[in-house]
Scaffold this active site. Structure first.
Site, mmCIF file in Angstrom:
data_model
loop_
_atom_site.group_PDB
_atom_site.id
_atom_site.type_symbol
_atom_site.label_atom_id
_atom_site.label_comp_id
_atom_site.label_asym_id
_atom_site.label_seq_id
_atom_site.Cartn_x
_atom_site.Cartn_y
_atom_site.Cartn_z
ATOM 1 N N HIS A 106 0.827 -1.435 0.133
ATOM 2 C CA HIS A 106 0.227 0.036 -0.338
ATOM 3 C C HIS A 106 0.522 1.309 0.130
ATOM 4 O O HIS A 106 0.424 2.789 -0.554
ATOM 5 C CB HIS A 106 -0.708 0.374 1.595
ATOM 6 C CG HIS A 106 -2.045 -0.608 1.183
ATOM 7 N ND1 HIS A 106 -2.895 -0.891 -0.110
ATOM 8 C CD2 HIS A 106 -2.234 -1.683 1.445
ATOM 9 C CE1 HIS A 106 -3.714 -1.528 0.491
ATOM 10 N NE2 HIS A 106 -4.123 -2.241 1.429
ATOM 11 N N SER A 359 -10.496 -2.556 9.208
ATOM 12 C CA SER A 359 -10.338 -2.390 7.772
ATOM 13 C C SER A 359 -10.083 -1.335 7.463
ATOM 14 O O SER A 359 -9.760 -1.463 5.791
ATOM 15 C CB SER A 359 -12.022 -2.137 8.789
ATOM 16 O OG SER A 359 -12.690 -1.567 6.534
ATOM 17 N N TRP A 362 -6.550 -2.414 5.927
ATOM 18 C CA TRP A 362 -6.933 -3.310 5.292
ATOM 19 C C TRP A 362 -6.790 -2.861 4.266
ATOM 20 O O TRP A 362 -6.039 -2.852 3.092
ATOM 21 C CB TRP A 362 -7.737 -4.122 5.475
ATOM 22 C CG TRP A 362 -8.314 -5.250 4.420
ATOM 23 C CD1 TRP A 362 -6.905 -6.621 4.220
ATOM 24 C CD2 TRP A 362 -9.501 -5.450 3.518
ATOM 25 N NE1 TRP A 362 -7.866 -7.460 3.103
ATOM 26 C CE2 TRP A 362 -9.030 -6.385 3.114
ATOM 27 C CE3 TRP A 362 -10.224 -4.943 3.386
ATOM 28 C CZ2 TRP A 362 -10.320 -6.810 1.707
ATOM 29 C CZ3 TRP A 362 -11.158 -4.855 2.296
ATOM 30 C CH2 TRP A 362 -10.933 -6.077 1.336
ATOM 31 N N HIS A 363 -7.542 -1.850 3.956
ATOM 32 C CA HIS A 363 -8.132 -0.651 2.735
ATOM 33 C C HIS A 363 -6.541 0.214 2.124
ATOM 34 O O HIS A 363 -6.613 0.198 1.128
ATOM 35 C CB HIS A 363 -8.768 -0.164 2.709
ATOM 36 C CG HIS A 363 -9.954 -0.734 2.611
ATOM 37 N ND1 HIS A 363 -10.818 -0.895 3.824
ATOM 38 C CD2 HIS A 363 -10.956 -0.843 2.304
ATOM 39 C CE1 HIS A 363 -12.232 -1.806 3.151
ATOM 40 N NE2 HIS A 363 -12.067 -1.329 2.325
ATOM 41 N N GLY A 364 -5.332 0.290 3.196
ATOM 42 C CA GLY A 364 -4.261 1.229 2.745
ATOM 43 C C GLY A 364 -3.841 2.440 3.532
ATOM 44 O O GLY A 364 -4.621 2.707 5.205
#
Length: 507
Positions: A106, A359, A362-364
């Site tokens: 990321h 969450s 995890w996305h960035g």
């Protein structure tokens, strides 16, 4: 193979990487029909088929050579740790390892400022992270006493450690390798062995164990997925970014808010397209079978990742979250929310906020992700307060049709939920804190007004006021000799929303 995709990308007006991704998802349909024809007594061939098709996707089509070997490294490391480390911290070690690897990528993506149209390792790695961390918990549960496990943990636990070929086949399950759906190891092995089909008395065509109806459902999903994609391609300019244009500023506040609701529908179309396409391909392999109706129709809802009608017409925020990115919600609930809660205690605010943070992580690393999930946490809180304090006043006795007041309550709830969804989701798409704050200001900060006003009301005495009304209503009904209306079971897990973008995630 780029020579095949470049002309098509020019005609459609999309990037070459996006055309490649859609092509892989469509190729998975005929390949899914081939996969299910491999006899269940030849499981090794099915594992090799998954691995082979994944190699086809990553090498000649997508040309993601480094990405494949990075995924393979995470898979092999997880396999080694789960097999040889028997300590209670094993799942958390795996979690930190694969999540840390994902975060590094990321950061690299952010450093190079890659657009969301660029397909690279982080998209598939996000799906793989869910699979590997879930597997680690399943293995850990398989080593614990059955009395310590809940229903989900008992059903998904791994008691017989897989061979390396089985684990590679699971990790590289081809319909879901790029954008999901994520599945746990127990479901994968049921798919390989056709366990759910062998229990059926009704056979499919030619005496096979697989029941009929699979193709009809799968190709209907493909058609809907392509329709969603078409809507996004045609109306894609109506997105959350319109709030940053001079035209948007010239509109009245009411027009801005109304326009943003339309933009939200268009933004979600790309998710509907990708998730619906991959769901159909998964169904063709046999994944997602959930039973047979009394009329004999087969049901294939187990591979669904989104329920479009519920999302666009939600009765409340909890229902909306349950229908959005459903597989990720399962992962967050089973591998984070419940796992960070001390044994013997109920999950609370601490567990919820850790789950929201996971969450976002995890996305960035974009600040917009954290703004979206932080805001979403507060929206979830006020939604829970409304369901507990206000909703019971509108419920009728079981079996009684909803009253006019209840219908009005549901309509008002749907409108407020949709307004809060588009307000909360905007930072996820806009990515930066600056763009997010500008947008919120141009929308009159209506979301924060609703959130702040609701929390102030409930905590300043509103909850007590409505509880007293509930008690008076129950007393009146009891006095008439009729049982009071029973509220729905409000027991729930506060699972954060996952406003995923078309893979790869926008950074």
């Amino acid at each position: 193979m780029d020579a095949l995709f470049i002309p098509l990308a020019g005609v459609v007006g999309a990037s070459v990487d996006q055309i490649k991704l859609i092509t892989c998802l469509l190729i998975a349909y005929p390949l899914g029909s081939l996969f299910i024809r491999i006899p269940s007594n030849q499981p090794a061939l099915k594992h090799l088929f998954n691995i082979g098709i994944t190699l086809l996707f990553f090498f000649p089509i997508l040309r993601l050579y480094s990405a494949f070997f990075q995924l393979l490294a995470s898979i092999l490391a997880t396999y080694y740790l789960t097999r040889n480390y028997h300590g209670s911290k094993m799942p958390w070690v795996v979690f930190c390892l694969v999540m840390g690897h994902l975060t590094v990528n990321h950061v690299i993506r952010a450093v190079y400022n890659l657009s969301y149209e660029t397909l690279e390792v982080t998209g598939p790695q996000m799906v793989l992270t869910m699979k590997l961390t879930t597997f680690a918990w399943n293995v850990y549960d398989g080593r614990r006493p059955a009395a310590d496990l809940d229903k989900w943990q008992m059903a998904k636990r791994v008691t017989q450690f897989p061979s390396l070929l089985e684990f590679l086949g699971y990790s590289f399950y081809f319909p879901g390798i790029l954008v999901g759906p994520y599945l746990d190891y127990a479901d994968y092995m049921d798919l390989i062995n056709e366990t759910m089909f062998k229990k059926l008395e009704v056979k499919g065509k030619y005496g096979r164990n697989v029941p009929s109806g699979r193709k009809r459902v799968a190709y209907r999903k493909m058609i809907f997925g392509l329709l969603y994609l078409g809507v996004y391609v045609v109306f894609g300019s109506w997105n959350y970014g319109v709030s940053l244009t001079p035209w948007f500023v010239q509109q009245s506040l009411v027009s801005r808010i109304a326009t943003y609701q339309v933009c939200g529908v268009v933004e979600r179309m790309k998710y509907y397209a990708i998730w619906t396409l991959t769901e159909g391909a998964s169904i063709l392999t046999g994944l997602g079978f959930t039973g047979i109706t009394p009329s004999g129709e087969t049901l294939w809802t187990g591979a669904a990742n989104v329920n479009v009608l519920v999302i666009e017409f939600p009765s409340n925020f909890k229902v909306l979250l349950d229908a959005w990115n459903m597989k990720t919600n399962v992962w967050l609930r089973e591998c984070v929310y419940k796992r960070v809660t001390p044994k013997g205690k109920k999950p609370g605010f601490r567990s919820s906020m850790i789950t929201f943070a996971t969450s976002a992580f995890w996305h960035g690393i974009a600040s917009g992700y954290y703004l979206a999930f932080l805001t979403g946490g507060f929206v979830t809180t006020i939604g829970r307060l409304a369901r507990a304090n206000i909703r019971p006043l509108f419920l009728e006795a079981p079996g009684t049709p909803p009253s006019i007041a209840k219908r009005v309550y549901d309509i008002v709830g749907m409108v407020i939920t949709t307004l809060l969804l588009n307000y909360t989701a905007s930072p996820f798409m806009l990515l930066t804190a600056r763009s997010s704050f500008i947008t919120w200001m141009r929308l009159g900060c209506y979301g924060h007004i609703v959130i702040g006003g609701s929390m102030a009301f409930f905590y300043a005495g509103g909850s007590k006021f409505f509880r007293n009304l509930q008690a008076k209503q129950a007393a009146k009904v009891s006095h008439r000799g009729s049982p009071p209306g029973t509220p729905e079971n409000e027991k729930q897990f506060m699972v954060p929303p996952s406003f995923d973008q078309i893979v790869p995630p926008q950074k």
